[in-house]
Design an enzyme around this catalytic site. Structure first.
Site, PDB file in Angstrom:
ATOM      1  N   HIS A 227       0.886  -1.194  -0.101  1.00  0.00           N
ATOM      2  CA  HIS A 227       0.014   0.073  -0.147  1.00  0.00           C
ATOM      3  C   HIS A 227       0.790   1.277   0.057  1.00  0.00           C
ATOM      4  O   HIS A 227       1.848   1.208   0.747  1.00  0.00           O
ATOM      5  CB  HIS A 227      -0.839  -0.025   1.222  1.00  0.00           C
ATOM      6  CG  HIS A 227      -1.875  -1.189   1.318  1.00  0.00           C
ATOM      7  ND1 HIS A 227      -2.556  -1.563   2.154  1.00  0.00           N
ATOM      8  CD2 HIS A 227      -2.336  -1.855   0.235  1.00  0.00           C
ATOM      9  CE1 HIS A 227      -3.483  -2.504   2.141  1.00  0.00           C
ATOM     10  NE2 HIS A 227      -3.182  -2.366   0.578  1.00  0.00           N
ATOM     11  N   HIS A 353      -9.549  -3.820  -6.978  1.00  0.00           N
ATOM     12  CA  HIS A 353      -8.657  -4.998  -7.226  1.00  0.00           C
ATOM     13  C   HIS A 353      -9.142  -6.387  -6.690  1.00  0.00           C
ATOM     14  O   HIS A 353      -8.677  -7.287  -7.233  1.00  0.00           O
ATOM     15  CB  HIS A 353      -7.154  -4.698  -7.221  1.00  0.00           C
ATOM     16  CG  HIS A 353      -6.657  -3.631  -7.773  1.00  0.00           C
ATOM     17  ND1 HIS A 353      -5.351  -2.951  -7.592  1.00  0.00           N
ATOM     18  CD2 HIS A 353      -7.075  -3.076  -9.067  1.00  0.00           C
ATOM     19  CE1 HIS A 353      -5.245  -1.937  -8.465  1.00  0.00           C
ATOM     20  NE2 HIS A 353      -6.293  -2.268  -9.355  1.00  0.00           N
ATOM     21  N   ASN A 354      -9.948  -6.437  -5.666  1.00  0.00           N
ATOM     22  CA  ASN A 354     -10.335  -7.617  -5.135  1.00  0.00           C
ATOM     23  C   ASN A 354     -11.595  -7.651  -4.547  1.00  0.00           C
ATOM     24  O   ASN A 354     -12.056  -6.935  -3.407  1.00  0.00           O
ATOM     25  CB  ASN A 354      -9.558  -7.809  -3.854  1.00  0.00           C
ATOM     26  CG  ASN A 354      -7.911  -8.363  -3.910  1.00  0.00           C
ATOM     27  OD1 ASN A 354      -7.644  -8.628  -5.074  1.00  0.00           O
ATOM     28  ND2 ASN A 354      -7.168  -8.041  -2.816  1.00  0.00           N
ATOM     29  N   GLY A 403       2.031   0.702 -10.344  1.00  0.00           N
ATOM     30  CA  GLY A 403       3.577   0.002 -10.636  1.00  0.00           C
ATOM     31  C   GLY A 403       3.892  -0.283  -9.212  1.00  0.00           C
ATOM     32  O   GLY A 403       3.121  -0.509  -8.174  1.00  0.00           O
ATOM     33  N   SER A 409       3.175   3.890 -13.281  1.00  0.00           N
ATOM     34  CA  SER A 409       1.961   3.526 -13.048  1.00  0.00           C
ATOM     35  C   SER A 409       1.174   3.929 -14.528  1.00  0.00           C
ATOM     36  O   SER A 409       1.717   4.621 -15.190  1.00  0.00           O
ATOM     37  CB  SER A 409       1.295   3.898 -12.031  1.00  0.00           C
ATOM     38  OG  SER A 409       1.727   3.868 -10.893  1.00  0.00           O
ATOM     39  N   HIS A 428      -4.144  -5.790 -12.715  1.00  0.00           N
ATOM     40  CA  HIS A 428      -4.316  -4.725 -11.703  1.00  0.00           C
ATOM     41  C   HIS A 428      -2.682  -4.008 -11.327  1.00  0.00           C
ATOM     42  O   HIS A 428      -2.862  -3.126 -10.699  1.00  0.00           O
ATOM     43  CB  HIS A 428      -4.822  -5.393 -10.606  1.00  0.00           C
ATOM     44  CG  HIS A 428      -3.865  -6.081  -9.518  1.00  0.00           C
ATOM     45  ND1 HIS A 428      -3.055  -7.442 -10.114  1.00  0.00           N
ATOM     46  CD2 HIS A 428      -3.501  -5.993  -8.263  1.00  0.00           C
ATOM     47  CE1 HIS A 428      -2.343  -7.635  -8.815  1.00  0.00           C
ATOM     48  NE2 HIS A 428      -2.578  -6.803  -7.907  1.00  0.00           N
ATOM     49  N   GLY A 429      -1.838  -4.617 -11.663  1.00  0.00           N
ATOM     50  CA  GLY A 429      -0.524  -3.967 -11.311  1.00  0.00           C
ATOM     51  C   GLY A 429       0.761  -4.788 -11.699  1.00  0.00           C
ATOM     52  O   GLY A 429       0.512  -5.534 -13.210  1.00  0.00           O
TER      53      GLY A 429
END
Length: 505
Positions: A227, A353-354, A403, A409, A428-429
């Site tokens: 995070h 994302h989840n 990123g 990103s 997502h990343g």
């Protein structure tokens, strides 16, 4: 009896340059096929992981991602195919970056907390400003410090937004509407959130008191792990029309990205559900290939309880990102001595994302109601979709791809092709390439911090020891991931952002 690597390869074939198929038989009981999206470097990582596993090496205690995609394809009620996105890596039950949809009309269909993940509604929010890189460079250290001072960060960090037990109940039920009522959000923030920042089926009574106890002090905090809050500048614009609709009109424009989730509360909701579902599986005689794929029929009491609790945790995460937006606006206001409104600190978009959500999709020419599990993957709806904001009807939904520390990103947009191939879902990343433990063994946190300083990035970290786990070397290359999705047509590149200041748990 485990198969040799060459035997495993018999079940895999390349559909096109960015997509592989996993045929039935790769793991037992597959109901549908699996697919995964890769380019050459990512393909190499996937196959190396499989090769190591067939020699008896495990990836941080998890099965290789390909096997996990296969095991998800064996879950009751899955429809179309089990999909691995380019940032896919081994996780609990489902691989992170593995999405799957389940047919709500099929009484056997299940919901699996492992298909959402422990950090429910971990997601990303992007704010724009009318500042330019030249405005921020001279004060970036002060800005990083101001954000670090305003936003509580780190493992056990406690929030500064006053919150009693009654407030928490309301926040769990109302999501961003609570933030709006309490004066922590602007009315237009809500318009630019997935689900408008509120999942309506949320029921706070389905969140255990233990989960609430964990969540109460943590609201408006960043947490640790991957995070972060980042001050970024626009490095490249690939789609000028889409960028303009998002309020981005030139390179060098300053943005802020906030990446966080539901903290300890979401983790506890998932843990509680897994315990309840183990019992439900025995009762309903549900068998799965991997114990971590504990699940329950969607229509069962356990399935419904989880979905209502998950929605409440989702709302908590939206309130959390709203609270951090409020604190970010305060920090910018302080450093630039003007109001957030004058700085044009508007939310471009906020994605999850989840999460698992009920959606309408066309499968084999028929409209179906599905429970779509997205874990480590992002909804990416196309232009003209009724569920995306008016502002983005012509561009498709903005998709925010974080990123890793010190890398770029991206903002992407959803496509019609993604709607048909991946249920309107993209990456997502960056996706981990090294496990956390391996990162700690192989990397020195001082080296990581020095490298960021060399790149001219101001950094504030609450737990330096955790920095190695999040070092760019621990991850796949985010540009590979984004380009794979773009080349495969499941999302389209719009904007590239690079960091100039990072605040981390």
């Amino acid at each position: 009896m485990s198969r040799s690597y060459n035997d495993e390869l018999q079940y895999l074939d390349k559909i096109h340059k960015n997509c592989w198929r996993i045929r039935k038989g790769f793991v037992p009981n597959m109901q549908v096929e699996g697919v995964f999206y890769v380019n050459d470097p990512l393909e190499k990582l996937m196959f190396e992981e499989l090769r190591n596993a067939s020699r008896g090496g495990a990836a941080g205690g998890f099965l290789p991602a390909m096997k996990q995609i296969g095991n998800v394809a064996a879950l009751p009620g899955i429809i179309h195919r089990s999909i691995g996105l380019p940032d896919v890596h081994s996780g609990y039950g489902f691989a992170i970056g593995n999405m799957a949809a389940f047919d709500m009309d099929n009484p056997e269909a299940v919901v699996s907390p492992g298909g959402v993940g422990f950090d429910i509604n971990c997601g990303v929010r992007l704010l724009r400003t009318n500042l330019d890189e030249s405005d921020v460079q001279p004060v970036k250290e002060q800005l990083a410090q101001a954000m670090f001072d305003h936003i509580p960060v780190g493992v056990g960090s406690k929030g500064v937004i006053p919150m009693g037990a009654k407030d928490l109940e309301e926040a769990l039920e109302m999501g961003v509407d609570w933030s709006l009522r309490e004066g922590y959000a602007w009315a237009e923030d809500k318009e630019h959130c997935e689900e408008y920042g509120r999942m309506l089926q949320a029921d706070p009574s389905k969140v255990s008191s233990k989960a609430k106890k964990r969540g109460l002090p943590q609201l408006g905090t960043l947490g640790a792990g991957n995070h972060y809050a980042e001050v970024q500048v626009v490095d490249d614009i690939y789609d000028e029309y889409a960028a303009k609709k998002m309020g981005i009109d030139h390179k060098g424009q300053v943005c802020v990205m906030i990446h966080s989730g539901s903290r300890g509360l979401g983790h506890q909701v998932a843990t509680d559900a897994l315990v309840a579902m183990e019992k439900a599986m025995k009762r309903d005689k549900i068998t799965v290939n991997d114990r971590q794929l504990a699940c329950a029929r969607i229509s069962s009491a356990e399935g419904q309880d989880y979905l209502k609790g998950m929605a409440a945790a989702g709302n908590y995460a939206w309130v959390n990102r709203s609270s951090m937006t409020f604190l970010t606006r305060q920090a910018f206001s302080k450093v630039f001595n003007t109001t957030p409104d004058d700085l044009d600190l508007h939310v471009i978009y906020d994605v999850s994302h989840n999460i698992a959500k009920v959606e309408q999709h066309v499968v084999d020419g028929k409209e179906k109601t599905l429970l779509v599990h997205r874990k480590g993957s992002t909804r990416a709806f196309p232009p003209h979709h009724p569920l995306i904001p008016v502002d983005y009807q012509l561009t498709g939904q903005p998709v925010l791809i974080g990123g890793t520390m010190g890398t770029c990103s991206y903002v992407l947009t959803g496509t019609d092709q993604g709607m048909t191939e991946t249920f309107g879902t993209t990456c997502h990343g960056a996706g981990r390439a090294l496990s956390r433990a391996k990162s700690r063994r192989n990397l020195d946190f001082q080296d990581v911090l020095d490298k960021l300083a060399d790149l001219g990035i101001a950094i504030r970290v609450a737990s330096p020891k955790l920095v190695m786990e999040e070092a760019p070397e621990s991850y796949k290359n985010v540009t590979d991931v984004v380009n794979t999705c773009h080349d495969a047509g499941i999302s389209k590149k719009a904007i590239k952002l690079r960091p100039i200041a990072v605040i981390k748990g």
